[in-house]
Design a protein around this motif. Structure first.
Motif, mmCIF file in Angstrom:
data_model
loop_
_atom_site.group_PDB
_atom_site.id
_atom_site.type_symbol
_atom_site.label_atom_id
_atom_site.label_comp_id
_atom_site.label_asym_id
_atom_site.label_seq_id
_atom_site.Cartn_x
_atom_site.Cartn_y
_atom_site.Cartn_z
ATOM 1 N N TYR A 46 96.843 21.068 12.520
ATOM 2 C CA TYR A 46 97.862 21.561 11.597
ATOM 3 C C TYR A 46 97.850 20.770 10.293
ATOM 4 O O TYR A 46 97.927 21.341 9.195
ATOM 5 C CB TYR A 46 99.240 21.476 12.252
ATOM 6 N N LEU A 47 97.775 19.453 10.393
ATOM 7 C CA LEU A 47 97.753 18.627 9.192
ATOM 8 C C LEU A 47 96.551 18.965 8.313
ATOM 9 O O LEU A 47 96.678 19.116 7.097
ATOM 10 C CB LEU A 47 97.708 17.141 9.567
ATOM 11 N N SER A 48 95.378 19.071 8.932
ATOM 12 C CA SER A 48 94.149 19.303 8.170
ATOM 13 C C SER A 48 94.150 20.676 7.516
ATOM 14 O O SER A 48 93.843 20.817 6.322
ATOM 15 C CB SER A 48 92.930 19.162 9.096
ATOM 16 N N TYR A 49 94.521 21.696 8.275
ATOM 17 C CA TYR A 49 94.490 23.051 7.741
ATOM 18 C C TYR A 49 95.466 23.217 6.580
ATOM 19 O O TYR A 49 95.111 23.764 5.525
ATOM 20 C CB TYR A 49 94.812 24.051 8.845
ATOM 21 N N LEU A 50 96.687 22.746 6.765
ATOM 22 C CA LEU A 50 97.689 22.933 5.718
ATOM 23 C C LEU A 50 97.415 22.044 4.516
ATOM 24 O O LEU A 50 97.783 22.390 3.380
ATOM 25 C CB LEU A 50 99.080 22.677 6.286
ATOM 26 N N SER A 51 96.746 20.921 4.719
ATOM 27 C CA SER A 51 96.323 20.103 3.587
ATOM 28 C C SER A 51 95.294 20.851 2.754
ATOM 29 O O SER A 51 95.311 20.803 1.514
ATOM 30 C CB SER A 51 95.727 18.776 4.072
ATOM 31 N N GLU A 52 94.399 21.563 3.434
ATOM 32 C CA GLU A 52 93.404 22.370 2.725
ATOM 33 C C GLU A 52 94.054 23.511 1.944
ATOM 34 O O GLU A 52 93.488 23.991 0.959
ATOM 35 C CB GLU A 52 92.395 22.938 3.720
ATOM 36 N N GLN A 53 95.247 23.933 2.388
ATOM 37 C CA GLN A 53 95.973 24.991 1.685
ATOM 38 C C GLN A 53 96.797 24.471 0.516
ATOM 39 O O GLN A 53 97.488 25.234 -0.159
ATOM 40 C CB GLN A 53 96.884 25.736 2.662
ATOM 41 N N GLY A 54 96.739 23.153 0.296
ATOM 42 C CA GLY A 54 97.406 22.577 -0.867
ATOM 43 C C GLY A 54 98.689 21.822 -0.591
ATOM 44 O O GLY A 54 99.334 21.358 -1.535
ATOM 45 N N LEU A 55 99.072 21.681 0.677
ATOM 46 C CA LEU A 55 100.276 20.929 1.005
ATOM 47 C C LEU A 55 99.937 19.467 1.253
ATOM 48 O O LEU A 55 98.896 19.148 1.815
ATOM 49 C CB LEU A 55 100.951 21.501 2.250
ATOM 50 N N GLU A 56 100.827 18.581 0.842
ATOM 51 C CA GLU A 56 100.631 17.163 1.111
ATOM 52 C C GLU A 56 100.797 16.904 2.612
ATOM 53 O O GLU A 56 101.734 17.434 3.235
ATOM 54 C CB GLU A 56 101.649 16.327 0.338
ATOM 55 N N PRO A 57 99.914 16.106 3.205
ATOM 56 C CA PRO A 57 100.056 15.809 4.638
ATOM 57 C C PRO A 57 101.423 15.228 4.992
ATOM 58 O O PRO A 57 101.962 15.526 6.061
ATOM 59 C CB PRO A 57 98.931 14.796 4.897
ATOM 60 N N ALA A 58 101.981 14.414 4.098
ATOM 61 C CA ALA A 58 103.304 13.837 4.366
ATOM 62 C C ALA A 58 104.365 14.928 4.471
ATOM 63 O O ALA A 58 105.287 14.827 5.283
ATOM 64 C CB ALA A 58 103.678 12.839 3.276
ATOM 65 N N LEU A 59 104.236 15.979 3.663
ATOM 66 C CA LEU A 59 105.194 17.079 3.708
ATOM 67 C C LEU A 59 105.041 17.869 5.008
ATOM 68 O O LEU A 59 106.044 18.241 5.646
ATOM 69 C CB LEU A 59 104.984 18.000 2.508
ATOM 70 N N VAL A 60 103.813 18.119 5.407
ATOM 71 C CA VAL A 60 103.575 18.827 6.673
ATOM 72 C C VAL A 60 104.144 18.018 7.842
ATOM 73 O O VAL A 60 104.849 18.544 8.707
ATOM 74 C CB VAL A 60 102.064 19.065 6.888
ATOM 75 N N ASN A 61 103.878 16.725 7.839
ATOM 76 C CA ASN A 61 104.377 15.851 8.898
ATOM 77 C C ASN A 61 105.901 15.842 8.942
ATOM 78 O O ASN A 61 106.500 15.780 10.017
ATOM 79 C CB ASN A 61 103.857 14.429 8.668
ATOM 80 N N GLN A 62 106.527 15.944 7.789
ATOM 81 C CA GLN A 62 107.991 15.938 7.711
ATOM 82 C C GLN A 62 108.595 17.138 8.424
ATOM 83 O O GLN A 62 109.711 17.056 8.952
ATOM 84 C CB GLN A 62 108.423 15.944 6.247
ATOM 85 N N HIS A 63 107.866 18.241 8.471
ATOM 86 C CA HIS A 63 108.396 19.470 9.079
ATOM 87 C C HIS A 63 107.797 19.735 10.457
ATOM 88 O O HIS A 63 107.863 20.859 10.954
ATOM 89 C CB HIS A 63 108.146 20.652 8.143
ATOM 90 N N MET A 64 107.239 18.704 11.079
ATOM 91 C CA MET A 64 106.659 18.838 12.412
ATOM 92 C C MET A 64 107.559 18.227 13.471
ATOM 93 O O MET A 64 108.374 17.351 13.183
ATOM 94 C CB MET A 64 105.278 18.154 12.467
ATOM 95 N N GLN A 65 107.379 18.688 14.700
ATOM 96 C CA GLN A 65 107.954 18.035 15.862
ATOM 97 C C GLN A 65 107.005 18.257 17.037
ATOM 98 O O GLN A 65 106.157 19.152 17.007
ATOM 99 C CB GLN A 65 109.342 18.568 16.193
ATOM 100 N N PHE A 66 107.143 17.419 18.051
ATOM 101 C CA PHE A 66 106.277 17.505 19.225
ATOM 102 C C PHE A 66 107.122 17.762 20.458
ATOM 103 O O PHE A 66 108.216 17.197 20.593
ATOM 104 C CB PHE A 66 105.476 16.214 19.401
ATOM 105 N N ALA A 67 106.616 18.596 21.364
ATOM 106 C CA ALA A 67 107.259 18.844 22.656
ATOM 107 C C ALA A 67 106.320 18.335 23.743
ATOM 108 O O ALA A 67 105.158 18.737 23.803
ATOM 109 C CB ALA A 67 107.541 20.325 22.856
ATOM 110 N N ILE A 68 106.813 17.425 24.578
ATOM 111 C CA ILE A 68 105.992 16.783 25.602
ATOM 112 C C ILE A 68 106.705 16.877 26.945
ATOM 113 O O ILE A 68 107.922 16.694 27.034
ATOM 114 C CB ILE A 68 105.717 15.314 25.233
#
Length: 220
Positions: free
Chosen positions: A53-75
């Motif tokens: 997710y980080l890599s793909y959306l970074s390629e689309q022009g989003l900053e990785p920090a911004l993508v990470n800010q809107h992520m969560q993990f379910a374990i």
């Protein structure tokens, strides 16, 4: 089910503008859960999916920090008390490594939501109640940000009763209000066994993550 990646960039930009604390992108690790003996494999796949997710959306022009800010993990959490503590602790170490590789502050950790693994829930509701207590304790000690405890009879496809709902709530209340686990940053820190187990799982999971990346198992 993967999110619609072609629409995710616009969704994240909308959330950043209107709902900056909303976590729109979830890495669901429950599908990779295979029981206690597969914990490092599970972590490897969770890391790989998050990195995708980080890599793909970074390629689309989003900053990785911004993508990470809107992520969560379910374990998912199983019944091996110390292994599950170490698994969650190892995940935080490893996701910090992934973030550093993307130039993001490794302290900016997304929330980790924990569920009780489905194979641990049986027809005997009293067994489920006891297991929920130890599983929840391992999740909290491991550093979970959110904990979801289902009423013990839901595995039987029954509606929750007032009693099973109250017990599910009270598990969390007991850990916070009587055990005070929310007052310590890392209750497991300094335990030789847990620290050693954390490092072992982290090393094995990182190797698995590298194998997945080399084989390009995930693609958006």
């Amino acid at each position: 089910v993967d999110p619609p990646m072609d629409k995710m960039k616009a969704c994240i930009e909308f959330c950043q503008k209107n709902m900056p604390q909303f976590k729109i992108l979830q890495v669901n690790g429950r599908e990779y859960h295979g029981g206690n003996e597969y914990s490092s494999r599970e972590l490897g796949y969770i890391l790989a999916k998050g990195n995708e997710y980080l890599s793909y959306l970074s390629e689309q022009g989003l900053e990785p920090a911004l993508v990470n800010q809107h992520m969560q993990f379910a374990i998912s959490i199983s019944t091996s008390f110390f292994v599950e503590i170490a698994k969650l602790r190892a995940f935080r170490l490893l996701w910090g490594n992934v973030l550093k590789a993307h130039g993001v502050d490794h302290n900016e950790m997304p929330p980790v939501e924990v569920h009780l693994a489905s194979e641990t829930q049986v027809k005997d509701i009293h067994t489920n109640m006891i297991r929920a207590t130890t599983q929840s304790m391992s999740a909290v000690i491991g550093g979970a940000d959110r904990l979801y405890v289902r009423p013990a009879n839901m595995v039987k496809k029954e509606n929750p009763t007032p009693f099973t709902s109250r017990i599910a709530r009270n598990v969390q209340h007991l850990l916070k209000m009587e055990s005070y686990l929310d007052r310590v940053m890392d209750p497991a820190a300094g335990s030789y066994y847990i620290e050693a187990l954390t490092n072992k799982l982290a090393q094995e999971a990182w190797t698995k993550f590298q194998e997945i990346e080399a084989n390009k198992e995930f693609s958006p």
